[in-house]
Design a protein around this motif. Sequence first.
Motif, short mmCIF file in Angstrom:
data_model
loop_
_atom_site.label_atom_id
_atom_site.label_comp_id
_atom_site.label_asym_id
_atom_site.label_seq_id
_atom_site.Cartn_x
_atom_site.Cartn_y
_atom_site.Cartn_z
N ALA A 317 -16.82 -7.85 5.79
CA ALA A 317 -15.97 -6.95 5.02
C ALA A 317 -15.00 -7.76 4.17
CB ALA A 317 -15.20 -6.03 5.96
N THR A 318 -14.74 -7.25 2.97
CA THR A 318 -13.92 -7.98 2.02
C THR A 318 -12.44 -7.64 2.22
OG1 THR A 318 -15.69 -8.00 0.39
CG2 THR A 318 -13.47 -8.42 -0.41
N LEU A 319 -11.64 -8.67 2.42
CA LEU A 319 -10.19 -8.51 2.44
C LEU A 319 -9.63 -9.56 1.49
CD1 LEU A 319 -7.68 -7.13 3.59
CD2 LEU A 319 -7.65 -8.84 5.41
N ASP A 320 -8.89 -9.10 0.50
CA ASP A 320 -8.32 -10.04 -0.46
C ASP A 320 -6.92 -9.60 -0.83
OD1 ASP A 320 -8.69 -7.86 -2.16
OD2 ASP A 320 -10.46 -8.72 -3.14
N ALA A 321 -6.25 -10.41 -1.64
CA ALA A 321 -4.87 -10.12 -2.01
C ALA A 321 -4.75 -8.78 -2.72
CB ALA A 321 -4.32 -11.25 -2.90
N GLU A 322 -5.75 -8.43 -3.53
CA GLU A 322 -5.69 -7.19 -4.29
C GLU A 322 -5.57 -5.98 -3.36
OE1 GLU A 322 -5.25 -5.69 -8.05
OE2 GLU A 322 -5.70 -7.78 -7.55
N ARG A 323 -6.34 -5.98 -2.27
CA ARG A 323 -6.28 -4.85 -1.33
C ARG A 323 -4.92 -4.77 -0.66
NH1 ARG A 323 -11.62 -3.92 2.27
NH2 ARG A 323 -10.43 -2.00 2.66
N LEU A 324 -4.33 -5.91 -0.38
CA LEU A 324 -3.02 -5.89 0.28
C LEU A 324 -1.92 -5.48 -0.70
CD1 LEU A 324 -3.31 -8.99 2.64
CD2 LEU A 324 -3.92 -6.61 3.06
#
Length: 388
Positions: A317-324
Motif C-alpha cells: 500500500a502506498t503511503l507518501d507525504a501527499e497523503r499525510l
Amino acid sequence: MTPSTSSPTPSCSSLTPTRLSGSRLDIGRAHGSQHREAILASIDVYDRLFHDLAGLHWHEARRDAERFLPMIERRYPAILEELDGIAQGIGGDLADVLTLNCRSEVSLTRAGGGCSAFSLYHAGRQWLAQNWDWRADQLDHLVILEIQAPGAPPLISVGEAGMVGKIGLNANGVGVGLNAIRSATCGEGLPIHIALRAMLECETLDAARQIAHDGVCAPAHFLLADGSGQAEGLEVHPGQPGTITPARGVVTHTNHLVSDTATHWVEDFPKPDSWSRLSRLDALVEQLLDGLGMDDSGADERGTERGTASTAPNESATLDAERLFDLLGDHTPGEDSLCRHFDPSVAEAERMETLFSVVMDLTDKVLWLRHGKPCQTTHSMRLVPTAV
C-alpha cells in the motif's frame, strides 16, 4: 469550520533555507543578520502578546526571562554563544533574544495553541507530521534553518525567526514535533525551544529522550521519533515526563495532557477544541491505517483498547507525504478541523491559524514543508539535512 483567510496564502518558494555553519557565534550572527527584520518584527508581536496575555511590558518580560539563564548555562551552555550571536546580528541585546526564545515560559503557557501532531510507522518507514497553529501575524516571520553546529549532526529546524529551534529533524533521522500546553506550571529545566534545539542536536533517540527526562521548564508535548521506527510522545514539564507509546504504530496528540504521569503533577487548561481535534485526528489516522491494511491491536496510554484484526500490514500500500498532507488539510464542521482558518467569532488573543505543516520521513531523513495552510497549496518544499 468553513475555510476563509485573513492573510494572503504564501508560497513555499517565499521561504528560502538559511544555511548556517561555523562557530556558535558565527551561526548566531548569520541568523541574526540575515533575518534581522523578521526577528525585530517578531519581538514586536510578542511585546503585544505579553501585554495582552499577562499585562507585561517588554522590559518586564526581559527581566522574567533572565531567570532562565542559569538553567541554560548549566545544561546547554553552548547555545548561549549562539543566542549572543543572534543579538549581535540584529544589533540588539542578548536579553531581547533570550526573551524571544523563552516566550513560552514568560507568559505564553497562558495562550491556547492549536497544533495537531502524529507519528506513524508503516512498511519499514517512520513518519512524523504536524500542523503548527499560531497567530497569523507570525506567518511572515517563519524561517527554515539548516544548521551544522560543532560536534552535532546537520539539522533542519522550521520555526520563528530569532529562535534557535522548533520542529524538525537531523541527519541521523531523529525528529521532533511540538504541541503547546496551556498551564501555569513553570519551574526548573530547559526552556521549551532551547530543549527542542538540544534534541535536534542529539545523535540518537535515547540522547534526545534524556533531554526531556532531565526536565523542561514548562509543560509541552514533544513528539519524538527516529528512522529506525522508534517513536513516543513525551509530555514534558519540570519533573519526569509522561510517556505515550505507539498503538498500531501511531502516536497522536493535540493540546491537552493525557498521560497519568503528567496529569498527576501538572494542571493544564486546554481549550475545548483540543479534545475534538484529537478525536478527529484519531479517526482520520484509523481510516488511513485501515486503508493500508495494518494490524489493529494494543492499547494506548489513554486506555483505549484498539481490538485485534486478522489483517496483516499491506506492505504494497502506498503511503507518501501527499497523503499525510491531505490528512493535515482536513476540514470538519465546527471545532474538529485539523486545518485552522481565520474565525472572527474567536477572541483575537485566542485566534489561531495553521501557519505551516510538515511531514517527515525519518527513515529517508527527508522533511516536506508547506508554508501556510496545507489545504491551500499542493506544492511542498523538500528538505534534507546535509553538511553545510
